[in-house]
Design an enzyme around this catalytic site. Structure first.
Site, PDB file in Angstrom:
ATOM      1  N   CYS A   1      13.858   3.194  21.072  1.00 23.32           N
ATOM      2  CA  CYS A   1      14.097   2.247  22.171  1.00 23.32           C
ATOM      3  C   CYS A   1      14.779   0.958  21.723  1.00 23.32           C
ATOM      4  O   CYS A   1      15.204   0.166  22.560  1.00 23.32           O
ATOM      5  CB  CYS A   1      12.790   1.921  22.891  1.00 23.32           C
TER       6      CYS A   1
ATOM      7  N   LEU B   1     -20.713   9.538  -4.003  1.00 23.06           N
ATOM      8  CA  LEU B   1     -21.101   8.788  -5.193  1.00 23.06           C
ATOM      9  C   LEU B   1     -22.557   8.342  -5.093  1.00 23.06           C
ATOM     10  O   LEU B   1     -23.298   8.354  -6.072  1.00 23.06           O
ATOM     11  CB  LEU B   1     -20.174   7.587  -5.365  1.00 23.06           C
TER      12      LEU B   1
ATOM     13  N   CYS C   1      13.072  -0.190  16.676  1.00 21.95           N
ATOM     14  CA  CYS C   1      12.616   1.185  16.869  1.00 21.95           C
ATOM     15  C   CYS C   1      13.852   2.073  16.991  1.00 21.95           C
ATOM     16  O   CYS C   1      14.770   1.742  17.748  1.00 21.95           O
ATOM     17  CB  CYS C   1      11.762   1.276  18.135  1.00 21.95           C
TER      18      CYS C   1
ATOM     19  N   CYS D   1       6.206   2.631  17.078  1.00 28.34           N
ATOM     20  CA  CYS D   1       6.728   1.553  17.921  1.00 28.34           C
ATOM     21  C   CYS D   1       5.646   1.132  18.902  1.00 28.34           C
ATOM     22  O   CYS D   1       5.137   1.953  19.660  1.00 28.34           O
ATOM     23  CB  CYS D   1       7.969   2.024  18.678  1.00 28.34           C
TER      24      CYS D   1
ATOM     25  N   VAL E   1      -5.306   7.460   4.616  1.00 24.81           N
ATOM     26  CA  VAL E   1      -3.969   7.386   5.182  1.00 24.81           C
ATOM     27  C   VAL E   1      -2.888   7.760   4.170  1.00 24.81           C
ATOM     28  O   VAL E   1      -1.703   7.704   4.474  1.00 24.81           O
ATOM     29  CB  VAL E   1      -3.692   5.988   5.796  1.00 24.81           C
TER      30      VAL E   1
ATOM     31  N   SER F   1     -18.713   6.144   3.328  1.00 21.88           N
ATOM     32  CA  SER F   1     -19.811   5.191   3.469  1.00 21.88           C
ATOM     33  C   SER F   1     -20.757   5.622   4.583  1.00 21.88           C
ATOM     34  O   SER F   1     -21.899   5.182   4.639  1.00 21.88           O
ATOM     35  CB  SER F   1     -19.268   3.791   3.782  1.00 21.88           C
TER      36      SER F   1
ATOM     37  N   ALA G   1     -16.543  12.331  -6.977  1.00 22.14           N
ATOM     38  CA  ALA G   1     -15.899  13.431  -6.250  1.00 22.14           C
ATOM     39  C   ALA G   1     -15.077  14.302  -7.193  1.00 22.14           C
ATOM     40  O   ALA G   1     -15.065  15.531  -7.063  1.00 22.14           O
ATOM     41  CB  ALA G   1     -15.017  12.889  -5.125  1.00 22.14           C
TER      42      ALA G   1
ATOM     43  N   ARG H   1       0.839  -1.211   0.000  1.00 26.50           N
ATOM     44  CA  ARG H   1       0.000   0.000   0.000  1.00 26.50           C
ATOM     45  C   ARG H   1       0.869   1.255   0.000  1.00 26.50           C
ATOM     46  O   ARG H   1       0.548   2.245  -0.668  1.00 26.50           O
ATOM     47  CB  ARG H   1      -0.922   0.014   1.221  1.00 26.50           C
TER      48      ARG H   1
ATOM     49  N   HIS I   1      -6.804   8.785  10.941  1.00 28.69           N
ATOM     50  CA  HIS I   1      -6.459   7.366  10.948  1.00 28.69           C
ATOM     51  C   HIS I   1      -4.980   7.130  10.690  1.00 28.69           C
ATOM     52  O   HIS I   1      -4.582   6.042  10.304  1.00 28.69           O
ATOM     53  CB  HIS I   1      -7.310   6.608   9.928  1.00 28.69           C
TER      54      HIS I   1
END
Length: 190
Positions: free
Chosen positions: A96, A159, A93, A74, A50, A134, A176, A16, A66
């Protein structure tokens, strides 16, 4: 799913992240950036997406409720940093050192980011628009109702009618990329 198979979850988010890096903003993203730049009042975009397409189009006042694909988190110490294109469960990380990294996105059952700022914006809004939703994922599904109860005019640009369409004063249907630029043009002409 992440607890059962972190490698698979990282694999999916890596794909993604790569796909989002190649994506380009559409006319709706550009129209919203124009609204922010040219409107006399404040324009705040609160997005469930995102990706960074709003920013790529030029928007500067964006809340990612989101999280963002381009971020890493982490699980051990809550440190955040820019995600590399590919992440793995055993990546340490940078703060840490724990091998507890994950994408900095909100998953089902987790609390969205920026709730106080979002609630304040809904309470102060003169106009609230929900675009391409939605109307089934809470708390965002209640934003139209909340803003309307506080006195904002509300419009759904979608839509098709969402599950929350009844909460809006106006509903405009279509793609849109077609209806958002027209709506923005109308707002700026007032």
């Amino acid at each position: 799913g992440f607890a059962r198979n972190p490698q698979l979850v990282h694999y999916c988010y890596n794909a993604r992240r790569a796909q989002a890096a190649d994506a380009t903003p559409n006319p709706a993203h550009h129209a919203l950036a124009r609204l922010e730049a040219e409107h006399a009042g404040e324009v705040l975009l609160i997005t469930q997406n995102v990706d960074a397409l709003h920013e790529a189009a030029g928007s500067k006042n964006v809340l990612h409720m989101h999280g963002q694909l381009a971020g890493a988190l982490c699980n051990a110490c809550d440190h955040r940093w820019p995600a590399p294109l590919a992440m793995a469960p055993d990546d340490p990380c940078p703060s840490c050192g724990a091998p507890a990294t994950r994408p900095d996105v909100v998953w089902f059952g987790e609390f969205p980011y920026h709730p106080d700022r979002t609630e304040a914006a809904l309470a102060e809004a003169d106009l609230f628009a929900a675009i391409g939703t939605s109307g089934q994922v809470y708390p965002a599904a209640a934003f139209g109702q909340m803003a309307g109860a506080m006195g904002a005019q509300t419009v759904e640009l979608n839509l098709e009618p969402s599950a929350a369409s009844r909460d809006f004063h106006e509903c405009r249907l279509g793609r849109a990329s077609e209806i958002v630029p027209l709506w923005v043009e109308e707002l700026l002409a007032r």
